[in-house]
Design a protein around this motif. Sequence first.
Motif, mmCIF file in Angstrom:
data_model
loop_
_atom_site.group_PDB
_atom_site.id
_atom_site.type_symbol
_atom_site.label_atom_id
_atom_site.label_comp_id
_atom_site.label_asym_id
_atom_site.label_seq_id
_atom_site.Cartn_x
_atom_site.Cartn_y
_atom_site.Cartn_z
ATOM 1 N N GLU A 207 0.849 -1.187 0.000
ATOM 2 C CA GLU A 207 0.000 0.000 0.000
ATOM 3 C C GLU A 207 0.890 1.243 0.000
ATOM 4 N N ARG B 296 1.476 5.424 -0.162
ATOM 5 C CA ARG B 296 0.928 6.740 0.162
ATOM 6 C C ARG B 296 2.026 7.781 -0.037
ATOM 7 N N ARG C 53 -3.000 7.568 -3.086
ATOM 8 C CA ARG C 53 -3.251 6.370 -2.294
ATOM 9 C C ARG C 53 -3.475 5.250 -3.294
#
Length: 231
Positions: free
Chosen positions: A209, A211, A216
Amino acid sequence: MSISRHDQPPVLQTVRPPDPAPAWTAAPAEPVTWITSPLAVAVPLMAVDIAAFGDPMRDGDAQAHLRRTLYEHLAESFALTQVPWQECYLEDRGDGAVIVAPAQVDPAYLLDPFAHHMTALLRRSNRLASRAGRLRLRVAVHTGRVRHDGRGLLGHDLIHLFRMLEAAAFKRALDACDADMGMIVSDPLYADTRARGGLFNPDAYRPLELRHKRTRARGWLWLPPAFRPAG
């Protein structure tokens, strides 16, 4: 007594040695024809960053060595991967580069076998390198539409490419191991490559993931086999 012309000592001429052949051939500095207008099709995009390039232990000579080695390895790994280096567009970024391959290049080639070729070249050159001279790379790969405005590249897909490259989770993943290289692949490119099958090994990637700023997104992390988690 006069000295004839034939009795005078010969004049020695200094012959300038030929310039040595460059160790690598750079991609064209000027925009190649196909990138000077908005592109109607997606093209393979790659961004490369030298890890810890600005570390105080690296003086100007060390940084010059790292940059030279980077471009040598890019040219050689593209050749091994059979991606036409001279037809790619290159922008230097100081501590790295962004590369746009022609639309006819299958972007899956920039995943595998490129990653394996670059890892092998890094292993060879880093084997006897000092700590300051060791080249470690973060690589991001994506596909998308970009354009050139006469000064450089622009486009939302290019922004996404660099957001993946600069994401803290990606940096932490490489810092946590001693690998010479880590690669992050965009979710759409990973999904498309996986769906097509072939020689692509989806198990060599793990989701991450990402960021960075307003981005995002999910990316797919590739590390050399020796640095992948077991199981």
